[in-house]
Design an enzyme around this catalytic site. Structure first.
Site, PDB file in Angstrom:
ATOM      1  N   SER A 188      46.516  29.972  31.758  1.00 38.81           N
ATOM      2  CA  SER A 188      46.057  28.859  32.591  1.00 38.81           C
ATOM      3  C   SER A 188      46.506  27.753  31.884  1.00 38.81           C
ATOM      4  CB  SER A 188      44.582  29.057  33.072  1.00 38.81           C
ATOM      5  OG  SER A 188      44.377  28.322  34.299  1.00 38.81           O
TER       6      SER A 188
ATOM      7  N   ASP B  60      48.864  35.514  42.038  1.00 38.94           N
ATOM      8  CA  ASP B  60      48.268  34.172  41.740  1.00 38.94           C
ATOM      9  C   ASP B  60      48.681  33.343  42.783  1.00 38.94           C
ATOM     10  OD1 ASP B  60      46.843  32.176  40.401  1.00 38.94           O
ATOM     11  OD2 ASP B  60      48.255  32.019  38.706  1.00 38.94           O
TER      12      ASP B  60
ATOM     13  N   HIS C 276      45.556  35.571  39.060  1.00 41.16           N
ATOM     14  CA  HIS C 276      45.567  34.769  37.757  1.00 41.16           C
ATOM     15  C   HIS C 276      45.219  35.453  36.318  1.00 41.16           C
ATOM     16  CE1 HIS C 276      45.769  30.516  36.320  1.00 41.16           C
ATOM     17  NE2 HIS C 276      44.530  30.742  35.777  1.00 41.16           N
TER      18      HIS C 276
END
Length: 490
Positions: free
Chosen positions: A174, A387, A447
């Protein structure tokens, strides 16, 4: 044998809850710089990276270590996102560490291929803190965070010749990707100057926020193709995304952050709350959600929802379940570590970290990736198919903006399918590599790739780090296949 190793690992950890060497922290101004378990399998401590700014780190040595003179055993430095997400808590107990939040062994721990170093970065995240919560001591930029991380690596590695023999691979998730590329360049500079005794093996970027512009521009078209937005929603999303693109190009990063929050609200309202971390999920009705309420799209609540999302994710796995991360980090784990200041709670300052970095949150870091590639550093990019917030569509867009001389050859190559697990022949992803750039497309993952697809994630990271354990496993599998073929012949 594998089950026995995991059982012993769990026993060692639980014993160390009671037997860790005691270093008392009477106040926030007195913290231990290094503590280890009696068997040396774990070590942790604080580094005062700047006056009154303390960063916490935790190193696990792998019980699966394989000695190979041609391939040194690697170390993975895991950097969490946010900014403000705790690697020591979330990455460790909810993704890749030896134990889950029930303190039970994780059979997909990345310790199977490397030692693991978790850091609560930037200062103010997790167990890391700035004294008296002084706002002036929080970092404001990715570069400042990289400087602090480089200082920490100097303190941890320069005093330990054993660590210096292992190549360090920076693996980020991230927003951690922006920390990873700036740290990579900062560490290289320190190594070249003789200030840091370390071998940099490579940088891996997992679903990372390298180019916010390309991600926000991808959201509307992607969700329209998935029937999560109609033309009206698409028009609203694209209009705001174009506004963000202009703000970024004019250097108005704080304004772009505000517009980003507004855009997430628009998409949530027009998609009936699609989940930003897995576009197959509806955050309004599923516990696996970043955005359980519109209010949580605000920057202030971003880390709270981020943590709850990944905590909830493990509870949905077959035979899984999850303990409360906040409870164990402020309970049994804090007790085990012994050096966390008594008057400080895990995550107490994390929201301040995000707020202080609002002016850098939307700044792109594509140039830093280019610099690493030009310097010959191995760069790996991996992305979960499902994601949204760091979509594969957006990642491919920023990769195509690289000025690296090998880009055209990289893009023209065919991909190789990835297989994993008991199914044997099911496609779990694809990969493509050229020189020092590698890309992994991970199917069926959102994610959090290590959580959604633990088998292929472990296989991937073994390949990234060139772990001798990965070679040993591949060799054993080949031998097993050969014996099976022989049985069929006879």
């Amino acid at each position: 044998m594998g089950k026995l190793c995991f059982f012993l690992l769990s026993v060692v950890f639980l014993v160390s809850l009671l037997n860790g060497e005691t270093v008392t922290a009477a106040s926030r101004k007195k913290v231990a710089t290094g503590v280890r378990t009696r068997d040396g399998s774990e070590e942790w401590g604080y580094v005062e990276v700047r006056p009154r700014a303390h960063m916490f780190w935790w190193l696990y040595r792998s019980p699966y270590r394989v000695e190979d003179s041609s391939k040194p055993w690697p170390i993975i430095l895991w950097l969490q996102g946010g900014p403000g997400g705790s690697g020591v808590g979330m990455g460790n107990f909810e993704e890749i560490g030896p134990l889950d939040t029930y303190l039970k062994p994780r059979n997909s721990t990345w310790l199977q291929v490397a030692d693991l170093l978790f850091v609560d970065n930037p200062v103010g995240t997790g167990y890391s803190f700035v004294e008296e919560g002084d706002a002036d001591l929080f970092v404001k930029t990715d570069d400042e965070a990289a400087s602090d991380l480089t200082t920490l690596l100097e303190k941890v590695f320069n005093r330990n010749e054993s660590l210096q023999k292992s190549p360090l691979y920076i693996v980020a998730e991230s927003y951690g990707g922006k920390f990873a590329v700036t740290l990579g360049l900062s560490a290289l500079k320190a190594i070249e100057a003789g200030k840091l005794k370390l071998i940099l093996g490579g940088v891996a970027l997992g679903d990372t926020w390298i180019s916010p512009e390309d991600f926000v521009l991808s959201w509307g078209p992607l969700l329209k193709d998935l029937s999560r937005l109609d033309n009206n929603g698409l028009q609203k999303a694209n209009s705001l995304a174009e506004k963000i693109r202009q703000q970024i190009r004019e250097g108005q990063y704080a304004d772009a952050t505000n517009s980003w929050s507004e855009l997430e609200g628009v998409i949530s309202a027009n998609s009936n709350s699609v989940d930003f971390y897995n576009f197959l999920l509806d955050s309004g009705s599923d516990p696996l959600s970043l955005t359980t309420a519109a209010a949580e799209l605000s920057q202030k609540n971003a880390m709270k929802s981020y943590s709850r999302y990944i905590s909830s994710l493990r509870s949905a796995l077959p035979g899984g379940g999850v303990g409360d991360l906040d409870s164990i980090m402020n309970g049994v784990i804090k007790t085990k570590l012994k050096i966390i200041p008594a008057n400080f709670s895990w995550g107490e300052q994390s929201s301040n970290v995000f707020n202080q970095m609002v002016g850098d949150f939307m700044r792109p870091r594509i140039n830093e990736v280019d610099e690493l590639l030009a310097k010959g550093v191995n760069v790996t990019i991996y992305n979960g198919q499902l994601d949204l917030i760091c979509s594969t569509k957006g990642t491919e867009a920023w990769v195509e903006k690289l000025k690296w001389e090998g880009l055209h050859s990289f893009l023209s190559m065919n991909r190789t399918p990835l297989l994993c697990g008991a199914e044997g022949q099911l496609t779990k992803g694809f990969t493509r590599s050229y020189k020092n750039l590698n890309f992994f497309w991970i199917l069926g993952a959102g994610h959090f790739v290590p959580v959604d697809q633990p088998c292929i994630a472990l296989k991937m990271v073994g390949q990234i780090t060139q772990s001798p354990a990965a070679d040993a496993a591949a060799s054993a599998k080949k031998d097993q296949k050969s014996k099976h073929e022989m049985r069929k012949v006879w």
